[in-house]
Design a protein around this motif. Structure first.
Motif, short mmCIF file in Angstrom:
data_model
loop_
_atom_site.label_atom_id
_atom_site.label_comp_id
_atom_site.label_asym_id
_atom_site.label_seq_id
_atom_site.Cartn_x
_atom_site.Cartn_y
_atom_site.Cartn_z
N ASN A 1 120.08 56.64 110.78
CA ASN A 1 119.78 56.33 112.19
C ASN A 1 119.89 54.83 112.45
O ASN A 1 120.40 54.41 113.49
N GLU A 2 119.43 54.04 111.52
CA GLU A 2 119.52 52.58 111.67
C GLU A 2 120.96 52.10 111.51
O GLU A 2 121.41 51.23 112.24
N LEU A 3 121.70 52.67 110.57
CA LEU A 3 123.11 52.31 110.40
C LEU A 3 123.93 52.66 111.64
O LEU A 3 124.89 51.96 111.97
N ALA A 4 123.56 53.72 112.34
CA ALA A 4 124.28 54.12 113.56
C ALA A 4 124.16 53.07 114.66
O ALA A 4 124.97 53.06 115.58
N TYR B 1 129.14 59.67 102.16
CA TYR B 1 128.78 59.90 103.56
C TYR B 1 129.80 60.83 104.21
O TYR B 1 130.99 60.60 104.16
N MET B 2 129.27 61.89 104.83
CA MET B 2 130.08 62.80 105.63
C MET B 2 129.26 63.16 106.86
O MET B 2 128.09 63.54 106.73
N ARG C 1 117.95 60.05 106.36
CA ARG C 1 118.15 60.14 107.81
C ARG C 1 117.64 58.90 108.51
O ARG C 1 118.26 58.42 109.47
N ALA C 2 116.51 58.35 108.07
CA ALA C 2 115.98 57.13 108.68
C ALA C 2 116.97 55.97 108.52
O ALA C 2 117.21 55.20 109.46
N VAL C 3 117.58 55.87 107.35
CA VAL C 3 118.58 54.82 107.10
C VAL C 3 119.82 55.07 107.94
O VAL C 3 120.37 54.15 108.56
N GLU D 1 123.77 67.69 105.61
CA GLU D 1 122.31 67.73 105.59
C GLU D 1 121.80 66.60 104.68
O GLU D 1 122.21 66.51 103.53
N TRP D 2 120.94 65.75 105.23
CA TRP D 2 120.43 64.60 104.50
C TRP D 2 118.93 64.70 104.33
O TRP D 2 118.24 65.16 105.24
#
Length: 119
Positions: free
Chosen positions: A19-22, A4-5, A15-17, A9-10
């Motif tokens: 966004n949830e982790l954020a 993870y950085m 990106r869906a994961v 670009e993901w």
């Protein structure tokens, strides 16, 4: 595993994961676990999510005190947000690849099949 950085670009399913982790808050810093540097890497499959956290579970300073409580909460939040809701299997690892949180759907029921009489 993809390291993870921030700003990387993901692929869309990552990106869906992310966004949830954020939305998961680090109890020590008060920021989300992505900004606070807790997430070291992740791997997103069709039915399996693997997350590596930036700590060593066998290090003495992580096994006692606030760090242990903070990591337990983070691990629980990851499993709660993803297990059966988005993935059938969720694994959380430390930096030495030790499993620190595991949820595996052993095929009893999917979440759509769970009714009060079946629990």
């Amino acid at each position: 595993m993809k390291v993870y950085m921030p700003g990387r670009e993901w692929p869309e399913h990552y990106r869906a994961v992310l966004n949830e982790l954020a939305g998961i808050i680090d109890p020590v810093t008060g920021g989300d676990i992505l900004d606070s540097g807790v997430v070291a890497g992740l791997e997103v499959g069709d039915d399996t999510l693997k997350v590596w956290l930036n700590f060593e579970s066998h290090a003495e300073y992580n096994m006692t005190g606030e760090s242990a409580i903070a990591y337990s909460k983070i691990i629980g939040d990851i499993i709660e947000r993803f297990a059966l809701v988005k993935f059938q299997n969720v694994y959380v690892y430390d930096l030495k690849n030790n499993p620190v949180g595991v949820f595996e759907n052993r095929g009893r029921y999917t979440i759509e099949e769970v009714t009060p009489e079946r629990v």
